[in-house]
Design an enzyme around this catalytic site. Structure first.
Site, PDB file in Angstrom:
ATOM      1  CG  ASP A  33      80.735  68.525  10.764  1.00  0.00           C
ATOM      2  OD1 ASP A  33      79.838  67.992  11.460  1.00  0.00           O
ATOM      3  OD2 ASP A  33      81.472  68.020   9.596  1.00  0.00           O
ATOM      4  CE  LYS A  92      74.989  71.615  13.444  1.00  0.00           C
ATOM      5  NZ  LYS A  92      76.140  71.446  12.442  1.00  0.00           N
ATOM      6  N   GLY A 142      76.339  64.435  13.100  1.00  0.00           N
ATOM      7  CA  GLY A 142      77.330  63.783  14.150  1.00  0.00           C
ATOM      8  C   GLY A 142      77.588  64.861  15.101  1.00  0.00           C
ATOM      9  CG  HIS A 143      74.956  67.061  16.542  1.00  0.00           C
ATOM     10  ND1 HIS A 143      74.023  67.851  16.814  1.00  0.00           N
ATOM     11  CD2 HIS A 143      75.327  67.435  14.974  1.00  0.00           C
ATOM     12  CE1 HIS A 143      73.207  67.981  15.595  1.00  0.00           C
ATOM     13  NE2 HIS A 143      74.330  68.187  14.611  1.00  0.00           N
ATOM     14  CD  GLN A 183      72.262  67.812   8.372  1.00  0.00           C
ATOM     15  OE1 GLN A 183      70.990  67.962   8.515  1.00  0.00           O
ATOM     16  NE2 GLN A 183      72.850  66.371   8.945  1.00  0.00           N
TER      17      GLN A 183
HETATM   18  P1  GDP Z   1      78.474  69.745  14.953  1.00  0.00           P
HETATM   19  O1  GDP Z   1      78.076  68.638  14.065  1.00  0.00           O
HETATM   20  O2  GDP Z   1      78.130  70.987  14.622  1.00  0.00           O
HETATM   21  O3  GDP Z   1      77.998  69.452  16.392  1.00  0.00           O
HETATM   22  O4  GDP Z   1      80.031  69.679  15.097  1.00  0.00           O
HETATM   23  P2  GDP Z   1      80.914  68.299  15.235  1.00  0.00           P
HETATM   24  O5  GDP Z   1      80.929  67.577  16.720  1.00  0.00           O
HETATM   25  O6  GDP Z   1      80.887  67.405  14.194  1.00  0.00           O
HETATM   26  O7  GDP Z   1      82.369  68.776  14.957  1.00  0.00           O
HETATM   27  C1  GDP Z   1      82.830  69.838  15.940  1.00  0.00           C
HETATM   28  C2  GDP Z   1      84.381  69.396  16.426  1.00  0.00           C
HETATM   29  O8  GDP Z   1      84.730  70.349  17.216  1.00  0.00           O
HETATM   30  C3  GDP Z   1      83.965  68.187  17.726  1.00  0.00           C
HETATM   31  O9  GDP Z   1      85.249  67.494  17.768  1.00  0.00           O
HETATM   32  C4  GDP Z   1      83.878  69.056  18.947  1.00  0.00           C
HETATM   33  O10 GDP Z   1      84.501  68.518  20.049  1.00  0.00           O
HETATM   34  C5  GDP Z   1      85.006  70.205  18.679  1.00  0.00           C
HETATM   35  N1  GDP Z   1      84.928  71.512  19.263  1.00  0.00           N
HETATM   36  C6  GDP Z   1      83.642  72.477  19.472  1.00  0.00           C
HETATM   37  N2  GDP Z   1      84.062  73.420  19.967  1.00  0.00           N
HETATM   38  C7  GDP Z   1      85.398  73.623  20.175  1.00  0.00           C
HETATM   39  C8  GDP Z   1      86.405  74.467  20.449  1.00  0.00           C
HETATM   40  O11 GDP Z   1      86.026  75.545  20.655  1.00  0.00           O
HETATM   41  N3  GDP Z   1      87.546  73.930  20.213  1.00  0.00           N
HETATM   42  C9  GDP Z   1      88.150  72.832  20.008  1.00  0.00           C
HETATM   43  N4  GDP Z   1      89.458  72.621  20.104  1.00  0.00           N
HETATM   44  N5  GDP Z   1      87.110  71.717  19.669  1.00  0.00           N
HETATM   45  C10 GDP Z   1      85.849  72.293  19.686  1.00  0.00           C
HETATM   46  P1  IMO Z   2      76.263  68.099  11.340  1.00  0.00           P
HETATM   47  O1  IMO Z   2      75.005  68.121  11.980  1.00  0.00           O
HETATM   48  C1  IMO Z   2      78.753  68.132   7.955  1.00  0.00           C
HETATM   49  C2  IMO Z   2      77.224  66.822   3.993  1.00  0.00           C
HETATM   50  C3  IMO Z   2      77.614  65.520   3.399  1.00  0.00           C
HETATM   51  C4  IMO Z   2      77.307  65.806   2.097  1.00  0.00           C
HETATM   52  C5  IMO Z   2      75.953  66.377   1.917  1.00  0.00           C
HETATM   53  C6  IMO Z   2      74.980  65.712   1.430  1.00  0.00           C
HETATM   54  O2  IMO Z   2      77.194  67.015  12.202  1.00  0.00           O
HETATM   55  O3  IMO Z   2      76.718  69.371  11.115  1.00  0.00           O
HETATM   56  P2  IMO Z   2      73.795  63.689   2.964  1.00  0.00           P
HETATM   57  O4  IMO Z   2      74.396  62.334   3.657  1.00  0.00           O
HETATM   58  O5  IMO Z   2      73.000  64.618   4.079  1.00  0.00           O
HETATM   59  O6  IMO Z   2      72.800  63.634   1.699  1.00  0.00           O
HETATM   60  O7  IMO Z   2      74.994  64.690   2.565  1.00  0.00           O
HETATM   61  O8  IMO Z   2      75.865  67.037   3.193  1.00  0.00           O
HETATM   62  N1  IMO Z   2      76.527  66.701   5.405  1.00  0.00           N
HETATM   63  C7  IMO Z   2      77.350  67.123   6.401  1.00  0.00           C
HETATM   64  N2  IMO Z   2      78.339  67.863   6.517  1.00  0.00           N
HETATM   65  N3  IMO Z   2      77.897  67.873   8.930  1.00  0.00           N
HETATM   66  C8  IMO Z   2      77.003  67.407   8.773  1.00  0.00           C
HETATM   67  O9  IMO Z   2      75.835  67.168  10.113  1.00  0.00           O
HETATM   68  C9  IMO Z   2      76.212  66.970   7.451  1.00  0.00           C
HETATM   69  N4  IMO Z   2      75.538  66.148   6.974  1.00  0.00           N
HETATM   70  C10 IMO Z   2      75.491  66.066   5.778  1.00  0.00           C
HETATM   71  O10 IMO Z   2      79.088  65.596   3.635  1.00  0.00           O
HETATM   72  O11 IMO Z   2      78.407  66.990   1.632  1.00  0.00           O
HETATM   73 MG    MG Z   3      79.091  67.002  12.930  1.00  0.00          MG
END
Ligand code: GDP
Ligand code: IMO
Ligand code: MG
Length: 422
Positions: free
Chosen positions: A13, A16, A40-41, A223
């Protein structure tokens, strides 16, 4: 842009999705290489928010080819739902998506086993996303998995699935879980398989063909480094190689065809699920949650939050070969007077400048902090390096220096334009 691997440098998270979307502008192909719909991106295009789980974030840019590589584990029903969801939002998927024939399939017994094993672990649970990821990769390693190519073969799918359901029902019974009906699993997954058939291809051959013609490929990580099955905080990890090597094995593109590695990290640290997080801090968690931020994109769980951990990111830099860092969520720190950065760990009389491998030792580690002055002004409107407050620039340079790589991108908001390229 040459061939680029993008990885998460923390616990997932990191933002990315947003950075992949930005870098996709200069790529022809975007490839997912590991993980499943545990990911979840989040990507914003204008005001519209998209969350992708299995489909590469590159799908949101027109004319790019997106590939789900052989290293991914695919829940066919989940993938159909995701494609339909994107189509409902008028995203063009047809002609822009390829699915590897040799990617493994996540079936309902994987999800059920994931859930039951977590219940059984009680307070030692991993906190998985319950998407069946661990059991699906276990089957792959045990050579009892079904692949996309099997899902598309009517006779083979029926024969193998029947045996697999029988065996897994015995295990589920023993674990106290609910057993599955072959008929229902067969029917629903066959249907999903038929829906996905037009997208399925030999992605290894297709990628190499495109590469020979000069296509620029972005390998999109899911991840993060410390959720890697080998390099993460085992057993509190996911079941795939989230580090840069996973991009090669998960796509069939060899290491000598990769040109650079971009690490994405937040300006602070978050983790969702169980396991050690030395810099965890309730004040910063309250601050970020109070802003409505840091809730999981897949499960909606509140993410645990802490200060930036430079020991961890330096390690990430080492195992991934990170050349450049993209730092996201700088704006999350805008209101703070002082900002802490962890530069070492202490456990009893021992000090560490790396992550100890023994999870019990790591759980006992307390952070050693250094402090930076905050900037106390909004960075959300900054579009150039010069427009950032001087303390924010110092902070960004310092965390990239600690992590031993160049700073190439700073992100100050979720939108595309809230991106500062250095
Ligand atoms: P990922 O799994 O690495 O793609 O990240 P996620 O989407 O799960 O979580 C990142 C969160 O941060 C999302 O809600 C994005 O919209 C948000 N985000 C990414 N870059 C920024 C930033 O520079 N500032 C803010 N406020 N939100 C950001
Ligand atoms: P993105 O791509 C954050 C975490 C779960 C748990 C561990 C194992 O959005 O960054 P799993 O279901 O893979 O067996 O869970 O990994 N986890 C993540 N945490 N971002 C993710 O993906 C994750 N995918 C799995 O919360 O701790
Ligand atoms: Mg994510």
């Amino acid at each position: 842009m040459p061939n680029t691997i993008l990885v998460g440098a923390q616990w997932g998270d990191e933002g990315k999705g947003k950075i992949i979307d930005v870098l996709t502008e200069d790529a022809d192909i975007v490839v997912r290489t590991q993980g499943g719909n545990n990911a979840g991106h989040t990507v914003f295009v204008g005001k519209q928010k998209y969350v992708v789980h299995l489909i590469p974030s590159g799908i949101l840019r027109k004319g790019k080819l997106c590939v789900i590589g052989n290293g991914v584990v695919i829940d066919p029903i989940g993938l159909v739902r995701e494609i339909e969801g994107l189509k409902a939002l008028r995203v063009k998927v047809d002609g822009g998506l390829l699915i590897s024939e040799t990617a493994h399939v996540v079936l309902p017994y994987h999800r059920e086993l994931d859930t039951q094993r977590e219940i059984l672990k009680g307070k030692n649970r991993i906190g998985t996303t319950k998407r069946g990821i661990g059991p699906a990769y276990s089957d792959k390693a045990a050579r009892t998995g079904l692949r996309v190519i099997d899902l598309l073969n009517e006779t083979r799918f029926e024969q193998v699935l029947r045996k697999r359901i029988k065996e897994n029902n015995e295990i589920l019974k023993a674990l106290g879980g609910k057993t599955l009906s072959f008929k229902k699993v067969h029917e629903t997954n066959r249907e999903a398989g038929d829906y996905l058939r037009p997208y399925v291809a030999n992605t290894v051959v297709r990628l190499h063909e495109a590469s020979r013609k000069g296509a620029r490929i972005l390998f999109e990580g899911a991840q993060g480094t410390f959720l890697d099955i080998d390099h993460g905080t085992y057993p509190y990890v996911t079941s795939s190689n989230t580090t840069s090597g996973g991009a090669c094995t998960g796509s069939g593109m060899p290491p000598n065809r990769m040109d650079r590695v971009v690490g994405v990290m937040k300006a602070y640290t978050t983790r969702v699920g169980e396991g050690p997080l030395p810099t965890e801090d309730s004040d910063i968690a309250d601050l970020l949650h109070g802003m409505g931020r840091e809730f999981g994109a897949t499960t909606g769980r509140a993410r645990r939050c802490g200060w930036f951990d430079a020991v961890a990111t330096r390690h990430a830099s080492m195992v991934n070969g990170i050349d450049e860092f993209a730092v996201t969520n700088l704006d999350g720190l805008d209101t703070l007077e002082r900002i802490k950065v962890c530069v070492g760990y202490r456990s009893g009389s021992k000090q560490y400048d790396y992550i100890p491998n023994d999870i019990e030792v790591f759980s006992e580690c307390k952070p050693i902090y250094t402090e930076f002055p905050g900037w106390r002004v909004s960075t959300e409107g900054a579009r150039t390096w010069r427009q950032l407050p001087v303390n924010a620039r110092r902070y960004l340079k310092a965390i990239a220096d600690f992590a031993c790589a160049e700073l190439s991108i700073a992100s100050v908001g979720p939108a595309r334009e809230q991106t500062i390229m250095l």
